[in-house]
Every structure is written in C-alpha cells, then in structure tokens.
Design a protein around this motif. Structure first.
Motif, PDB file in Angstrom:
ATOM      1  N   ALA A 115       0.821  -1.210   0.000  1.00  0.00           N
ATOM      2  CA  ALA A 115       0.000   0.000   0.000  1.00  0.00           C
ATOM      3  C   ALA A 115       0.854   1.259   0.000  1.00  0.00           C
ATOM      4  CB  ALA A 115      -0.917   0.009   1.214  1.00  0.00           C
ATOM      5  N   LYS A 116       0.380   2.292  -0.705  1.00  0.00           N
ATOM      6  CA  LYS A 116       1.052   3.588  -0.661  1.00  0.00           C
ATOM      7  C   LYS A 116       0.850   4.246   0.696  1.00  0.00           C
ATOM      8  CE  LYS A 116       0.717   4.526  -5.641  1.00  0.00           C
ATOM      9  NZ  LYS A 116       0.188   5.439  -6.689  1.00  0.00           N
ATOM     10  N   ASP A 117      -0.344   4.057   1.257  1.00  0.00           N
ATOM     11  CA  ASP A 117      -0.659   4.579   2.584  1.00  0.00           C
ATOM     12  C   ASP A 117      -0.085   3.624   3.628  1.00  0.00           C
ATOM     13  OD1 ASP A 117      -1.700   5.506   4.946  1.00  0.00           O
ATOM     14  OD2 ASP A 117      -3.807   5.334   4.360  1.00  0.00           O
ATOM     15  N   LYS A 118       0.901   4.081   4.383  1.00  0.00           N
ATOM     16  CA  LYS A 118       1.587   3.216   5.331  1.00  0.00           C
ATOM     17  C   LYS A 118       1.070   3.361   6.765  1.00  0.00           C
ATOM     18  CE  LYS A 118       4.323   1.410   2.268  1.00  0.00           C
ATOM     19  NZ  LYS A 118       4.169  -0.029   1.882  1.00  0.00           N
TER      20      LYS A 118
END
Length: 219
Positions: free
Chosen positions: A71-74
């Motif tokens: 995911a780009k959102d960590k």
C-alpha cells in the motif's frame, strides 16, 4: 455511537502504533460497544432474513490492522469499525449485509458482491441474469430500490464474450458488470443523532434483501 466515533476520530488523528497501544482501554471499550451494536443488528436481521443465523460478534467483525505491504498509505490502522453479517458469518460468499463505520461522512451500509478478479463468480451471476431476466429487472427497477440505491461495480466497455446475443437487449449494461454491489451512505450527523440506528439499518438492508438473494442464487 458518539463514544465509538470519538475513539475512531482520535485514531484517525493519531494513526501510529505508540498511540494505539497507549490507548488500549479506550479501544477495548469502543470495540465492546461496536460488538454490542453488531449483536443487536444480527438478531434483528435474523427476523428479516431466514438465511441469517446468530454468530458471535467477534466472528463478524474485522481487525483495525491494515495490510500495508503493497500500500502507498503506510498508516498501520484502518480507523473504521467493520462487520459483515452473512449466511456464513463474515464470509463474503454467500453475500450478506455489510456495516462500515468511519468518521468523516465515510460510513455506509453495503450489500451485493465485489467480484473483480473472480471470473467464475462473475460469469455465474451474468448467466443467472440471462436466465432470470424478469426477476432481475423487477428487483432493480422496483421504485423504492431504484430511489435508494445505484448498482455499483467495475464495468467492461463491451459486452463480455459469450453474451454477445444480449448486446442490444435491456440486459446489456448489466452484463458488462464484473461486480454488482450496493452502498447506502451514512453521514456522521445522521449516525450521531439517530435514536434507533439498528432499526433504521434493518429497513435499508430489507430493501437490499431481494438483490442479495438473487446474487446468492447464482453462487
């Protein structure tokens, strides 16, 4: 609902492991309230839909932890409480009734099936639509259903292979779908001011019931 939303709002603003573990008592208290809500909803849905049986709330809900490997959102946690009340517990097949609570006007009630990537499932639903067109169209064209929901899902630009004979029919646009799912959006204001959320949710889910049963007939 206010206490549930207060915790989720705090998690949104402090989405890190240190804060998460430091506020375990608040998390457990909010989760207990959510599980009670899910239990009450499950009990009422049993009265409305004979395919639903009673399950432990823990078997209908999902963890807050996110899978962040790709995911780009960590951020490590999903600041939402989620539950799926279906014939086999929280399994998405057969389909059931989905509850998603997240501050920021992002809450919703869901039904139907997200089937992208499951070609056999998608094909089975398309086949059922062609075999029972009158039933399918009567469900989605029922006035209250049509006013309340839009049937969502990824769509092909062209009629899929094997269904070309329906390219000029009323079914064509529905057969282009890869998924068929429903979403009824809930605002924060509506949730926080509700005096009978379970009763209101059951009314929406009752409108979804024929659609869910049609999908399950294919599965």
């Amino acid at each position: 609902m206010k206490k549930i939303f207060y915790y989720l709002s705090e998690l949104q603003q402090n989405n890190d492991r240190e804060w998460f573990h430091a506020h375990k008592p608040e998390r457990l208290a909010a989760l207990q309230m959510f599980e009670q809500l899910v239990h009450e909803l499950n009990a009422e849905l049993m009265k409305m839909d004979a395919t639903i049986s009673l399950h432990e709330p823990k078997n209908l809900t999902y963890r807050l932890n996110r899978d962040i490997r790709f995911a780009k959102d960590k951020t490590p946690y999903m600041p939402a409480f989620r539950a799926n009340i279906a014939p086999n517990g929280k399994d998405f097949i057969p389909v059931g009734y989905y509850l998603f609570l997240m501050p920021g006007d992002r809450s919703f009630l869901g039904g139907g099936l997200y089937a992208d990537g499951m070609s056999e499932v998608t094909n089975a639903i398309r086949t059922r639509i062609t075999r029972k067109p009158e039933e399918f169209l009567s469900i989605i064209n029922q006035p209250e259903f049509a006013r309340t929901f839009e049937v969502l899902g990824t769509k092909l630009k062209r009629i899929p292979h094997g269904f070309e004979e329906y390219k000029d029919s009323e079914l064509a646009e529905w057969l282009k779908h890869k998924s068929w799912h429903l979403s009824y959006n809930l605002t924060d204001e509506a949730l926080l001011s509700s005096q009978d959320f379970v009763g209101e949710a059951v009314k929406i889910f009752q409108l979804m019931k024929p659609f869910n049963h049609f999908i399950n007939g294919a599965l």
